[in-house]
Write a protein that holds these residues in place. Sequence first.
Motif, PDB file in Angstrom:
ATOM      1  N   UNK A 235       8.035  19.713  18.909  1.00 15.50           N
ATOM      2  CA  UNK A 235       7.310  19.736  17.629  1.00 15.50           C
ATOM      3  C   UNK A 235       6.117  20.670  17.764  1.00 15.50           C
ATOM      4  N   UNK A 236       6.013  21.652  16.860  1.00 13.55           N
ATOM      5  CA  UNK A 236       4.900  22.594  16.876  1.00 13.55           C
ATOM      6  C   UNK A 236       3.716  21.953  16.157  1.00 13.55           C
ATOM      7  N   UNK A 237       2.753  21.499  16.928  1.00 14.17           N
ATOM      8  CA  UNK A 237       1.647  20.732  16.369  1.00 14.17           C
ATOM      9  C   UNK A 237       0.754  21.548  15.458  1.00 14.17           C
ATOM     10  N   UNK A 238       0.783  22.872  15.589  1.00 12.45           N
ATOM     11  CA  UNK A 238      -0.030  23.702  14.699  1.00 12.45           C
ATOM     12  C   UNK A 238       0.708  24.031  13.403  1.00 12.45           C
ATOM     13  N   UNK A 239       1.976  23.621  13.305  1.00 15.09           N
ATOM     14  CA  UNK A 239       2.751  23.851  12.085  1.00 15.09           C
ATOM     15  C   UNK A 239       3.044  22.559  11.325  1.00 15.09           C
ATOM     16  N   UNK A 240       3.308  21.502  12.051  1.00 14.14           N
ATOM     17  CA  UNK A 240       3.672  20.228  11.418  1.00 14.14           C
ATOM     18  C   UNK A 240       2.515  19.239  11.537  1.00 14.14           C
ATOM     19  N   UNK A 241       1.887  18.894  10.434  1.00 16.19           N
ATOM     20  CA  UNK A 241       0.829  17.877  10.482  1.00 16.19           C
ATOM     21  C   UNK A 241       1.371  16.546  10.993  1.00 16.19           C
ATOM     22  N   UNK A 242       0.578  15.867  11.811  1.00 18.11           N
ATOM     23  CA  UNK A 242       0.958  14.575  12.375  1.00 18.11           C
ATOM     24  C   UNK A 242       0.039  13.502  11.810  1.00 18.11           C
ATOM     25  N   UNK A 243       0.614  12.476  11.229  1.00 16.18           N
ATOM     26  CA  UNK A 243      -0.150  11.337  10.727  1.00 16.18           C
ATOM     27  C   UNK A 243       0.101  10.156  11.655  1.00 16.18           C
ATOM     28  N   UNK A 244      -0.946   9.725  12.344  1.00 20.66           N
ATOM     29  CA  UNK A 244      -0.829   8.592  13.258  1.00 20.66           C
ATOM     30  C   UNK A 244      -1.117   7.285  12.511  1.00 20.66           C
ATOM     31  N   UNK A 245      -0.436   6.239  12.927  1.00 25.30           N
ATOM     32  CA  UNK A 245      -0.650   4.900  12.371  1.00 25.30           C
ATOM     33  C   UNK A 245      -0.510   3.934  13.536  1.00 25.30           C
ATOM     34  N   UNK A 246      -1.607   3.777  14.287  1.00 27.60           N
ATOM     35  CA  UNK A 246      -1.536   3.063  15.561  1.00 27.60           C
ATOM     36  C   UNK A 246      -2.268   1.739  15.563  1.00 27.60           C
ATOM     37  N   UNK A 247      -2.840   1.322  14.445  1.00 32.38           N
ATOM     38  CA  UNK A 247      -3.480   0.026  14.384  1.00 32.38           C
ATOM     39  C   UNK A 247      -4.593  -0.123  15.392  1.00 32.38           C
ATOM     40  N   UNK A 248      -4.507  -1.163  16.216  1.00 32.66           N
ATOM     41  CA  UNK A 248      -5.551  -1.450  17.196  1.00 32.66           C
ATOM     42  C   UNK A 248      -5.633  -0.398  18.292  1.00 32.66           C
ATOM     43  N   UNK A 249      -4.612   0.451  18.418  1.00 32.39           N
ATOM     44  CA  UNK A 249      -4.586   1.477  19.457  1.00 32.39           C
ATOM     45  C   UNK A 249      -4.891   2.862  18.900  1.00 32.39           C
ATOM     46  N   UNK A 250      -5.633   2.919  17.808  1.00 32.73           N
ATOM     47  CA  UNK A 250      -5.908   4.197  17.163  1.00 32.73           C
ATOM     48  C   UNK A 250      -6.659   5.154  18.080  1.00 32.73           C
ATOM     49  N   UNK A 251      -7.685   4.670  18.750  1.00 33.86           N
ATOM     50  CA  UNK A 251      -8.470   5.549  19.625  1.00 33.86           C
ATOM     51  C   UNK A 251      -7.604   6.104  20.749  1.00 33.86           C
ATOM     52  N   UNK A 252      -6.789   5.257  21.367  1.00 28.76           N
ATOM     53  CA  UNK A 252      -5.917   5.712  22.442  1.00 28.76           C
ATOM     54  C   UNK A 252      -4.899   6.731  21.921  1.00 28.76           C
ATOM     55  N   UNK A 253      -4.346   6.482  20.732  1.00 24.77           N
ATOM     56  CA  UNK A 253      -3.361   7.400  20.168  1.00 24.77           C
ATOM     57  C   UNK A 253      -3.998   8.747  19.834  1.00 24.77           C
ATOM     58  N   UNK A 254      -5.213   8.714  19.283  1.00 28.91           N
ATOM     59  CA  UNK A 254      -5.909   9.963  18.961  1.00 28.91           C
ATOM     60  C   UNK A 254      -6.175  10.776  20.223  1.00 28.91           C
TER      61      UNK A 254
END
Length: 649
Positions: A155-174
């Motif tokens: 996945x080309x991260x500069x082409x495809x926007x990524x929306x995270x939904x990690x709940x209590x693990x948001x900081x770790x996912x970011x």
Amino acid sequence: MNVPGREEPTLSLAAEFPPATRDAWRDMVSAVLAKSGAAKRDGAAADLPLQDPERALASRTYDGFDLAPLYTSDDVPSDLDAAGLPGQPPFVRGASAHGAAASGWDVRQCHLDPDPVRLNRALLSDLENGASSVWLVLGSRGLAVTDLSEALQGVYLDLAPIALDAGAETTEAATMLLSIAAQRAVDPAGLRGTLGADPIGLLARTGTEADLGMLAALVNQVAASPELRVAEVDATVYHEAGGSDSDEIAIATAVGVAYLRALTDDGVGLAEALQRMEFRFAVTANQFSSIAKLRAARRLWSRVAELSGAATPGAQPSGQGAGAQRQHAVTSAAMLTRRDPWVNMLRTTIGCFAAAVGGAETITVLPFDSAIGLSDDFARRIARNTQSVLHDEASLARVIDPAGGSYYAEALTDQLAQVAWEKFTAIERAGGALAALRSGHIPQLLESTRNQREQAIAHRTDVITGVSEFAFVAEPPMTRPPRPAPVDEGALLPVIRYAAAYEELRDRSDAEFARTGRRPTVFLAGLGPLVAHSARLGFAANLLQAGGIEAVIGTADGASGLDPAALVAQFRASGSTVSWLCSSDRVYADQAAPAARALKAAGAKAVLLVGEPGDRAGSDAESGIDGHAFAGCNALDVLSSVLADLEVA
């Protein structure tokens, strides 16, 4: 063609017709309704026009106001010009000047498969075939955060926007996402999407204590990525708890204000705080309400930004004004059904249409099998192609604010905005979103609407096609691998689906069929001639199907009227212990009581009469009638009672 010296004729369209006026419409509708019996309900004599035909045809919304049967220029808000232009405050007509006309809307596909290999294959397929961004559910409800790198292979991260939904693990996912981008030498300025931090929504959904301080920390962490959103105000949490459109707008606005305060209190500038937020709303098969919801939500948020001191005419890097609300619209999970799931394709198509017309920048169409389990390739393909058809073939992206100027849409937008603002200010008076959630103010607000909706669904005034109406009893249930099932014992809000109560009845029917090889059955006795009983027979069979109950139809109209012996013989042959009588009120007066007594003598545990209670042939107790089934009855109660009488566990 203009010819010198010749006077050109003037074309007057429809000149031969009298002008259409509201009064003329009222007179004609009143006359029609008088013949239908509505005049009697209105208090007028049966042969007189209705006193107020518009009131007779109006329908009440869950937001507390009426939808009129006719809208004209008289119904448009007097300050319609205050709605502004696209890209101008209050952003009712769109968050940006060009809407979706320049580059289209963002097609975002949702993924929650816990297997990183399957998920990677699925999201690459989506991105290659119409999706422009991906929404990844992580943590206990989806993919493990530690598997994020494997899932994003290719996945080309500069082409495809990524929306995270990690709940209590948001900081770790970011942190994981930024680390992956750094390892791949992706320019931080090119990262787009959202980190999905929604601490208040997490508290509502799981009971996990809200940490608003994480918002500013994340903003600082992504300082080099100006297009990467941090806070996600997920209003679908409140929609799925049974909230109305105005509930959803009001609570989302209050949550947004809470995040705005937290960010600015921690040193983030107001303009950047606004830029770092995204709002997620549900869109349903009620297309006009969904269109108005998105437009009204932008209006409220613009007012919040104005009161906060934002310079709304200015532009952000995305081309939106500082008070423009970035919207992600998702087809409602609450409206999806497990039974007859193919109908969900129609529901999500209407929802997607409403999202596009309402001006959402990002749209997610949930696959039609989402309520059953993990979606397969076909379901995801249909979800993608739904957006492609509406975007490319229906050309919805070519018109900016398609709803603009519609008397109905403009009036509905204004009404929703007014009601939502009142609810929002009440939440603020209760201490803000976080305090109102903890104190029970928000749960009580949603409970009130949820109870109204549950009653409407039970009485089938809110119809669920394929479930509460026109159900296919013999339909084999669709199966899918189960979705991750987190334990949210501390959740402050429930998660509902509108069809769940009827589907539980269908599950009981399936279990009975698996156990005995026979479905629950009710004997429908058609009394009198065909013309007298056919309509109520059809109604009764349709109602029973909603509970997974088959109907066996019999008639006992001999040459001289009711033939009790024939009726009893057909009842016993049906194998049922419950019978419903179907006919006209006139036939009931003579035949209902003797038919009920004959059926009871033959072993019927319950005999119901199809029609509203009334004075037909003495009291129900004297006649042997145990209850009634009629249009507007509590269908869930009636069907549950039938299954109990049939001893279906």
